[in-house]
Design an enzyme around this catalytic site. Sequence first.
Site, PDB file in Angstrom:
ATOM      1  CE1 TYR A 209       6.072  13.704   9.619  1.00  0.00           C
ATOM      2  CE2 TYR A 209       5.879  14.186   7.272  1.00  0.00           C
ATOM      3  CZ  TYR A 209       5.333  13.678   8.431  1.00  0.00           C
ATOM      4  OH  TYR A 209       4.080  13.158   8.427  1.00  0.00           O
TER       5      TYR A 209
ATOM      6  CD  GLU B 101      -1.257  -0.355   3.693  1.00  0.00           C
ATOM      7  OE1 GLU B 101      -1.094   0.450   4.625  1.00  0.00           O
ATOM      8  OE2 GLU B 101      -2.166  -1.194   3.658  1.00  0.00           O
ATOM      9  N   PRO B 102       1.620   1.518  -1.075  1.00  0.00           N
ATOM     10  CG  PRO B 102       2.507   1.580  -3.237  1.00  0.00           C
ATOM     11  CD  PRO B 102       1.720   0.706  -2.295  1.00  0.00           C
TER      12      PRO B 102
ATOM     13  NE  ARG C 229       7.867  11.949   0.520  1.00  0.00           N
ATOM     14  CZ  ARG C 229       9.191  11.823   0.465  1.00  0.00           C
ATOM     15  NH1 ARG C 229       9.755  10.667   0.785  1.00  0.00           N
ATOM     16  NH2 ARG C 229       9.943  12.829   0.097  1.00  0.00           N
TER      17      ARG C 229
ATOM     18  CE1 TYR D 202       0.953  11.373   3.955  1.00  0.00           C
ATOM     19  CE2 TYR D 202       2.878  10.791   2.639  1.00  0.00           C
ATOM     20  CZ  TYR D 202       1.758  10.410   3.351  1.00  0.00           C
ATOM     21  OH  TYR D 202       1.425   9.075   3.469  1.00  0.00           O
TER      22      TYR D 202
ATOM     23  CB  CYS E 294       3.054  35.097  12.534  1.00  0.00           C
ATOM     24  SG  CYS E 294       2.830  36.587  11.567  1.00  0.00           S
ATOM     25  CD  GLU E 295       3.575  29.427  14.795  1.00  0.00           C
ATOM     26  OE1 GLU E 295       4.574  29.179  15.503  1.00  0.00           O
ATOM     27  OE2 GLU E 295       2.405  29.493  15.233  1.00  0.00           O
TER      28      GLU E 295
END
Length: 866
Positions: A788, A745-746, A748, A844, A815-816
């Site tokens: 990540y 079940e790939p 990415r 993703y 603003c982070e």
Amino acid sequence: MISAAADSRWVVLKFGGTSVSRRHRWENIGRLMSARQNEGLQVLTVVSALSGVTDALKAMAAQHGDAAAMAAGAEALIERHRGFALELGLASEFLNPRVDALRRLVSDVRAASGAFAWQAELLAQGELWSSTIGARFLASLGLDLQWLDARDYLTSREQAIQTDWSRYLSAICDPRPSVAIRDDLRARGSLFITQGFIARQPQGDTVLLGRGGSDTSASYFGALLGADRVEIWTDVPGMFSANPRLVPDARLLRQLDYDEAQEIATTGAKVLHPRAIAPVREVRVPLWIKDTERPDFPGTEISAESAAGAPSVKAISMRNGITLVSMESIGMWQQVGFLADVFGIFKRHGLSVDLIGSAETNVTVSLDPSDNLLDAGTLEALCSDLAQVCRVKVIAPCAAVTLVGRGMRGMMHRLSELLAEVGARRVHLVSQSSNNLNLTFVIDAADADGVVPSLHALLVRARLTGAEGDPVFGPAWRELEGLRPAPQPSWWHGVRPALLDHAGAGTPTYVYADSVIRARAQGLLDLGAVDRRYYAIKANPHPRILRRLAALGFGMECVSSGELAHIRQSLPELPLDQILFTPNFAARAEYQQALELGVHVTVDNLALLDDWAELWDGREILLRFDLGRGLGHHDKVKTGGEKSKFGIGLADLEQAVASARRAGAIIVGLHAHLGSGIFDVGHWKSVYSDLAALAERFPALRFVDIGGGLGVPHEPGEPALDLGELDAALAEVKAMYPRYQLWIEPGRYLVAEAGVLLARVNQTKRKSGAQFLGIDAGMHTLLRPALYEAWHEIVNLSRLDEPAAGRWQVVGPICESGDILGRDRLLPASAEGDVVLIANAGAYGASMASNYNLRGLVREVYDDSI
């Protein structure tokens, strides 16, 4: 220092055993000497013994009580050197004095006791033989050179703490420049050859400079002559970020300062002995490491200053055979002089301490066998004396794994994955130097296999082995050896005008290339061992992607009722048997909906079978197991292991069988997915084997699902997952369990490379030496770098062919502080409105996007034409 006004300039060349053991390599030596002479330099060449000769002489020394065995060893060496002379086209009679000297040593009265003075003289023969042969051969090539006895120039000095062993077999010389030696040699000629490894006491006895002594000899000569540089010629083109024989992706270190090189050499790098650095450092003579076979390769330059670059781990190395001595006593707490007494005992036994770790009632030190004679008798005597003042425990064998890099403490926050990897092994001692240059872990020797390649891969992933274009880091060993083909331009290079047109319609925008998705899908369709392929739609649920993959025969894997509804809406004709539902901690209603619909349902919590028994009676389901381990490119994508929220633990296997029976559930499939971004085909082979081995506990079982997580290369030219190797590995397991279908079940893998994110430059900014490139895409558009620490290639698509104008921090408008898409990227000078492309963003990306800060959701385009 020798006066700069001296009218002669020197270079010292050193060649190791592998460099002096073949005719063509001696021809290379002759060419290099001539080339340096043509540069206007006087040349002193230092050579080691032929490869393997010093080991053979050591074996003879160990047989000192057996005259016949020693004589046989001597005759074998004589025959080898005579044969090598003939290979070089030389009549061997000129070796007769060497033959006589070796035979005299065999019959020497000192041989019976194996006296250290005799051992030194015996072991010196290797370099005397090789330099004699080399001098004769180079002369036959037309070089006007002279042979020197190194013992006439290198004189050992007494040390404060010295045993007979170190006095004769691990001596130290005075490295101060000598005008007298320089003038003497200048008057005699311009080309010289001499020996490494050997020197002489002031009293006249031959002594050795210990392991790596030929490197040290060259360094001593470089210091004595005030040379322009010392060149160490060996069988690798320099120092690397790891042992390149073990880690093909280790990168060449182009430039190091003396301190960095000393740390790398001391902590396990074999290419240069650590003693070789101190003599040249004192007089600031640069030291080069070069490849004898490939002199045009760049090599490593060691000097007083290293090239400026981003903070990085220069190297990871490992030393084997480490012994730890742990000393414990309540009596050491706040006792003045306790450590002085303890270390006095080590001093008395002639032992040099390497690493030290301490607690209130414990001190643990490491002993390195390269600096100490660690035989059983020495350790026993040491422990006997230490036992008078404390409890002693010897921990051996161990291995010391060391990271070297300036500013180590400032990089600790980026070492989380590495620390977790080390922590999974038996760690006995951790040491971080006060000069902020290294970090060392002493682990059990049984846990040392594979640790350096594994940790180096994590350093690469964390971008700690040199940012793109870093002046310190050169090409990888794999590239230098031709193991890695030249990277092909990414697909988006060829469709730049079309992508710029898409950006013209608005940014930020994801663009997906149909041709790339089809190519990745075909690669998986060609896996003969696999029976069914499901696409994990959480990677990218774009309807056009779902339709393309369904048309190619892929089923769909979803993890929520929302995804299930999306599949039914986008693919109303898709058979229900082609839908796999694998939720985690979802609500009862979601399971109930999926069961009523009739799709495949996976359960990964036994409490569901016990507490919701009414849902499962007569239903066919899959059980998801946690096989006790997790893999992946980041801790947050590892979905196995004791701290993972996914799966049923193997310890609960029998309970799973019982719970399913009580609930009336029919277990038709077993499932495991342990992480993402995995390149090791052995991973899926082991998952397949482990699940199939459980199958006999479930009589109705029809298939095994080994999940996804197939790795996608981070950068152009990085090796891709070998699907042929994967297929072969899976087929091997399938041959043992042919009655079970194999599912994968790939997610990415199918879409990551097919997608690019297009954004426009909003602003540029310079602050305190840093350059910021602000674009209209941020962590709300592409979360992977913040979540990540993922690395994505970033280019200025509007100025694709323009040269870089420095390093840029590519940031978004959120603003982070974590809104950083790329650090230290080499990019051209950019202007407002330029189009920036972020590659490998098809997975993703949009599926994790948000309208945080109330910024709009990202636009998506599926392009059938590219």
